[in-house]
Design a protein around this motif. Structure first.
Motif, short mmCIF file in Angstrom:
data_model
loop_
_atom_site.label_atom_id
_atom_site.label_comp_id
_atom_site.label_asym_id
_atom_site.label_seq_id
_atom_site.Cartn_x
_atom_site.Cartn_y
_atom_site.Cartn_z
N ASN A 1 0.89 -1.04 -0.21
CA ASN A 1 -0.08 0.00 -0.02
C ASN A 1 0.94 1.24 -0.09
O ASN A 1 2.25 1.13 -0.17
N THR B 1 1.86 3.24 2.46
CA THR B 1 3.15 3.49 3.27
C THR B 1 4.04 2.01 3.35
O THR B 1 4.95 2.24 3.88
N ALA B 2 3.62 1.14 2.55
CA ALA B 2 4.37 -0.21 2.38
C ALA B 2 4.23 -0.51 1.02
O ALA B 2 3.82 -1.52 0.52
N SER C 1 8.75 -4.56 1.89
CA SER C 1 7.45 -4.44 2.57
C SER C 1 6.79 -5.64 3.23
O SER C 1 6.48 -5.62 4.43
N ILE C 2 7.24 -6.77 2.59
CA ILE C 2 6.68 -7.91 2.94
C ILE C 2 7.73 -9.01 3.01
O ILE C 2 7.86 -10.10 2.19
C1 LIG Z 1 0.13 -1.32 4.62
O1 LIG Z 1 0.69 -2.52 4.44
C2 LIG Z 1 1.45 -2.91 5.48
C3 LIG Z 1 2.44 -4.05 5.17
O2 LIG Z 1 1.42 -5.15 4.84
C4 LIG Z 1 0.94 -3.26 6.57
O3 LIG Z 1 1.38 -3.64 7.79
C5 LIG Z 1 -0.42 -1.81 7.05
O4 LIG Z 1 -1.08 -2.52 7.90
C6 LIG Z 1 -0.90 -1.52 5.80
N1 LIG Z 1 -1.61 -0.19 6.23
C7 LIG Z 1 -2.97 -0.06 6.08
C8 LIG Z 1 -3.50 1.32 6.29
O5 LIG Z 1 -3.56 -1.10 5.77
#
Ligand SMILES: *[C@@H]1O[C@H](CO)[C@@H](O)[C@H](O)[C@H]1NC(C)=O
Ligand SMILES: *[C@@H]1O[C@H](CO)[C@@H](O)[C@H](O)[C@H]1NC(C)=O
Ligand SMILES: *[C@@H]1O[C@H](CO)[C@@H](O)[C@H](O)[C@H]1NC(C)=O
Ligand SMILES: *[C@@H]1O[C@H](CO)[C@@H](O)[C@H](O)[C@H]1NC(C)=O
Ligand SMILES: *[C@@H]1O[C@H](CO)[C@@H](O)[C@H](O)[C@H]1NC(C)=O
Length: 537
Positions: free
Chosen positions: A175, A177-178, A234-235
């Protein structure tokens, strides 16, 4: 409606391109009174393999009797419906990156060699296959800046049928932020290529528009989310499965496919700028696979961008090296393209992907094209029986076909400790699956737990479909296995090197011990001798 009006110039431009290509490679599909039966079966079986990989709720027309509805909770941990899609390989994991890559390769082959599917009467199954995967990609992209990338560390030790898959199955997303630039760009390429296929080959502009919108949106996410980085940053849970370490070639790959799907010049310019910025024309030559689409970029760019010859220069540098077995590749004694580590883990991947690129490029430069086609046909013939093992590396088409693909569901086994022998014969034939392939010595052991040689996966069959469709379009004669009547030569697995080392060390220790013993006995004998002498004296 915005989408429809945009689509029309794209359609006419690309229809012209398709016509230009068709005239160089194809015969008239409506007059195919005789189509090659063996290649027809190969194409049909390959599509059946994808059907055997389906996850989720299976439709009533499912043709694989041993498959059931499965993994019906996928996505529930994040309140999204991620059921459906395709299992990646012989297990029950789903990974967006290799799946999207595989879809784009299937789509590409289908776009160029659609008449092959038509003459084999497989276009309907192709449509179902692409739609099944694309529908799941749509579900995995529920918001512009959210893309689900699969499961990671679920119980990888499960070996059994699809009725008992362990839960929970966590779902991971990238997403804003990641970010995951590589997976987003590959997803965009999968959407765009499917959109082109549905619009221009299946005449389905409604579904094509949906796919195109997802492609545009996902590509924007790939470009704008900062930092641009591989998704495994990110993962990390997926890093041990499918890690690319790059974003550059994927961005160009995505941009080129978006141009093809939309006809929007902006994407061609973006591709060209990225190509220069990342100096893709001078990167190390790497055979194409899920982790690197540089080769695909060179060939697709050559097809689409008539304003520059930089893609053609790069494509020919690439194909000249690989089709002649130059660095980083060579040929096995039997004639299979062999590219170091990438072949060691699945030898038919570099061979097939390079063959497909060689065929796709061949009409663009007719001087070099005939050599490229010759290379590709050599690789196709090798994998279809013209090899020292007399084996077509496709399950279920010949008595010498691999009988032990590494596939939990097809094997019928439930004992992870005894994959090879329990049961002795696989319960179900995994028709159409391409296996990893033989070793550098051209030998193939057909052993279930040998994942390098016997694993099957979505990306192994993706170039295969294009190669077979090409053979149908050109009305090739029978593949080599059709005349093979001898069984596959029997071979025994050599002792592994470590076992030989252990044996040598044990032998040395025994020798040393014997030597010590002998030395000690001599000392005792000498001592006794001296003592006797002393006594006698
Ligand atoms: C965005 O992705 C990261 C990695 O998968 C996750 O930890 C985070 O909760 C996500 N942010 C939202 C707002 O879902
Ligand atoms: C395909 O080739 C066979 C011979 O291999 C020939 O009999 C047949 O007519 C050809 N079909 C077409 C459509 O050209
Ligand atoms: C989830 O998606 C699948 C595949 O598209 C569909 O068959 C199923 O009905 C959906 N489930 C729910 C609860 O919406
Ligand atoms: C799509 O439309 C074109 C032009 O009308 C037609 O020639 C072709 O047969 C159609 N294809 C399919 C799969 O319906
Ligand atoms: C072409 O794509 C760009 C980038 O997505 C977009 O800003 C532009 O509006 C598009 N042009 C047309 C005619 O749709």
């Amino acid at each position: 409606m915005r989408w429809l009006s945009k689509a029309i110039p794209a359609l006419s431009l690309l229809a012209l391109q398709a016509l230009a290509q068709d005239s160089t490679t194809t015969s008239n599909p409506t007059s195919t009174t005789t189509v090659n039966q063996a290649y027809t079966t190969l194409l049909s079986d390959s599509l059946l393999f994808y059907e055997a990989q389906r996850s989720g709720q299976l439709p009533a027309n499912n043709r694989v009797p041993w498959r059931h509805d499965s993994a019906l909770q996928d996505g529930s941990d994040n309140n999204v419906n991620l059921t459906g899609g395709y299992y990646d390989a012989g297990d029950y994991l789903k990974f967006t990156l290799p799946m999207a890559y595989s879809m784009s390769i299937v789509n590409w082959g289908a776009i160029e060699y659609f008449q092959g599917y038509q003459s084999a009467n497989q276009d309907g199954y192709l449509r179902d296959m692409v739609k099944w995967g694309s529908d799941w990609l749509i579900q995995a992209h529920p918001q512009p800046n959210v893309f689900y990338v699969g499961n990671g560390d679920v119980d990888n030790n499960y070996w059994g049928p699809d009725t008992n898959i362990p839960t929970p199955r966590p779902s991971y997303m990238v997403n804003s932020t990641a970010p995951g630039t590589d997976v987003a760009a590959l997803g965009a390429a999968a959407f765009a290529s499917a959109s082109y296929l549905f619009r221009n080959r299946f005449n389905d502009s409604v579904y094509a528009d949906t796919l195109m919108q997802h492609g545009i949106s996902l590509f924007e996410f790939a470009e704008t989310a900062q930092p641009q980085q591989p998704y495994t940053k990110s993962i990390p849970a997926i890093a041990e499965f499918y890690q690319t370490n790059t974003v550059q070639n994927q961005l160009v790959w995505g941009a080129l496919w978006l141009y093809r799907a939309t006809g929007n010049q902006t994407y061609l310019t973006k591709a060209s700028n990225y190509f220069d910025q990342f100096k893709l024309g001078s990167v190390d030559i790497t055979p194409m696979d899920w982790s690197d689409q540089s080769g695909g970029v060179f060939v697709l760019g050559s097809m689409l961008d008539t304003t520059t010859d930089k893609y053609k220069v790069a494509a020919e540098r690439y194909l000249d090296a690989l089709t002649q077995g130059q660095s980083p590749c060579s040929f096995t004694g039997g004639g299979l393209l062999w590219c170091g580590q990438s072949s060691a883990s699945n030898s038919l991947i570099p061979a097939q992907d390079t063959a497909l690129l060689a065929l796709l490029y061949s009409p663009i430069n007719s001087d070099k094209g005939s050599g490229y086609v010759k290379f590709a046909l050599g690789q196709i013939n090798y994998m279809l029986g013209n090899n020292p093992m007399l084996t077509p590396y496709v399950v279920g088409v010949h008595m010498n076909s691999p009988a032990n693909p590494h596939h939990a569901g097809a094997s019928g086994g439930t004992d992870i400790g005894n994959i090879n022998t329990s049961p002795p014969t696989e319960e179900y034939v995994l028709y159409g699956a391409v296996v990893g392939g033989p070793g550098q010595d051209d030998l193939f052991y057909d052993v279930r737990d040998d994942w390098q040689q016997s694993e099957v996966a979505l990306d192994y069959n993706a170039p295969f479909q294009g190669l077979v469709a090409y053979q149908l379009v050109t009305n090739a004669s029978d593949p080599p296995y059709t005349t093979i009547t001898q069984p596959r030569p029997a071979i025994k697995k050599p002792f592994p090197k470590w076992a030989i080392a252990v044996i040598v060390i044990i032998l040395l220790l025994i020798l040393v011990a014997l030597g010590l013993l002998w030395w000690k006995r001599r000392r005792i004998a000498e001592w006794r001798h001296r003592r006797n002498q002393k006594q006698n004296w």
